[in-house]
Design an enzyme around this catalytic site. Sequence first.
Site, mmCIF file in Angstrom:
data_model
loop_
_atom_site.group_PDB
_atom_site.id
_atom_site.type_symbol
_atom_site.label_atom_id
_atom_site.label_comp_id
_atom_site.label_asym_id
_atom_site.label_seq_id
_atom_site.Cartn_x
_atom_site.Cartn_y
_atom_site.Cartn_z
ATOM 1 C CB SER A 41 21.345 63.654 11.816
ATOM 2 O OG SER A 41 22.138 64.039 10.730
ATOM 3 N NE ARG B 126 19.022 60.271 23.287
ATOM 4 C CZ ARG B 126 20.254 60.623 23.651
ATOM 5 N NH1 ARG B 126 21.091 59.699 24.084
ATOM 6 N NH2 ARG B 126 20.651 61.868 23.568
ATOM 7 C CG ASP C 269 22.563 66.817 11.667
ATOM 8 O OD1 ASP C 269 23.058 66.646 12.792
ATOM 9 O OD2 ASP C 269 21.344 67.009 11.485
HETATM 10 C C1 BGC Z 1 19.859 64.151 16.976
HETATM 11 C C2 BGC Z 1 21.180 64.820 16.657
HETATM 12 C C3 BGC Z 1 21.054 65.663 15.406
HETATM 13 C C4 BGC Z 1 19.884 66.625 15.528
HETATM 14 C C5 BGC Z 1 19.686 67.480 14.295
HETATM 15 C C6 BGC Z 1 18.727 65.184 16.994
HETATM 16 O O1 BGC Z 1 17.499 64.545 17.139
HETATM 17 O O2 BGC Z 1 19.908 63.524 18.237
HETATM 18 O O3 BGC Z 1 22.190 63.827 16.496
HETATM 19 O O4 BGC Z 1 22.243 66.366 15.214
HETATM 20 O O5 BGC Z 1 18.696 65.910 15.771
HETATM 21 O O6 BGC Z 1 19.434 66.717 13.172
#
Ligand code: BGC
Length: 450
Positions: free
Chosen positions: A134, A149, A187
């Site tokens: 995620s 990142r 996610d």
């Molecule tokens: C991430 C996402 C993720 C979200 C929820 C963010 O910090 O960049 O990729 O879906 O958090 O977990």
Amino acid sequence: MTLIEYSSESQRIAVDEIIDQFTIDRDKLDEIVSHFIKEMRKGLNAPVKSIPNGTENGTYLALDLGGTNLRVCQITFWGSGKLAIKQEKYEISDSLKTGHHSQLFDFIADCIHQFLIHLGDVHDSTLSLGFTFSFPVDQTAIHKGALLRWTKGFSAAEAVGRDVVEMLHEALERKNVPVKVVAMVNDTVGTLLAHAYENPTTIMGVILGTGTNAAYVEKLDNIRKLNLNGSGDMIINMEWGAFDNERQVLRLTPYDEKLDQLSLNPGEQLFEKLISGDYLGKITHNVLLDLVGRNLLFSGRSSNKFDNIGAVRTPHMSIIEADATDDLAYAKQLLEVEFEIPETTLTDRQIVQRICCAVGLRAARLSACALCAIIKHLGVENQKSAVGIDGSLFEFHPGFKHNLKQTMREILGNNADNINLEQARDGSGVGAALAALYAEKDHADFSSQL
Ligand code: BGC
């Protein structure tokens, strides 16, 4: 909320001024929604094809990394929307989050190994695994994608730019764990897939938890950047946490600025920093410390514990916001016993509660803007649809769901009632396993790089 008897006029003025800074009025809501829609049309990314219809079946492993814990699951799909899950959770220490990536991935490999041992499922044949990762990834195939990142307090070294699945495979090999990663999903994508397995009217998967983001089903025709023919649907991972890092419509308070400056990723993920659980407690803490420093709260007296960076976390806000006792007894207990503030008056506690509510309300209103922008972009305001939402903020934060829905009504009018905000659970695990199932059955169809 009860009327607060301020101890001085300057205290009342200071608190009102702060509340004002956190307030998003009707015009601002519209401005944010419009800008969001414009940004969406500018750049659509990371498509995955096919969403489930509930008939899928098979047994798969799933791994979920990106919130507070690491989870390893084994999921069996029985078809007709039914499934069974076995899972274990493992805590990820801060030193693993911020050390070298090989330590983090070795830890993950060890956890998978331990899980398989508990399951009694270690054999010679290689098991297939779907990986919910995620963080923002430049995804080029169902099992391939470079980390763009880190977010949410992760900063493991020498990982940005590397293929995530490759890093995990290297660790699995080092640790001799017979598992093959066949699919990787965000996610939000997992949540969308898993919720659609239960409810085929699902148009969006949203995470409102430690971080925030959404994935939605886009019509192929809308994807201008892709040179694909034909029609059908695709899943788009929005990465909305990075919305308006340019600050064209978002206004940050000095308390948000301080949070951003002290974060591991200053200037990045600004929308997420105003919304998600990793940050709300810290913003609230910044406000309270400011008021104490100006002698306007707790008679200017703090404690070593309360002064610690990161002392106030979002679950603390939940306790304070939910406190319905006449003398705010739960807030008193938290402030005086847990945080060791020498003494608090009822006025102090009411001010603290008012600040917590304002920070939480802003988060819900901003989330509503993003949700409504996607709904308007898709033109589905008149259609009965479901949004699957997972994450601690949505599930547990007092008033969050209510404020989210209320704000959607302000933006969409009665049409807001066509959109069902549904609690999605376990999207990360189930969705990753579904993605693995698709990958194995060769259903997955990722685009070439955009
Ligand atoms: C991430 C996402 C993720 C979200 C929820 C963010 O910090 O960049 O990729 O879906 O958090 O977990």
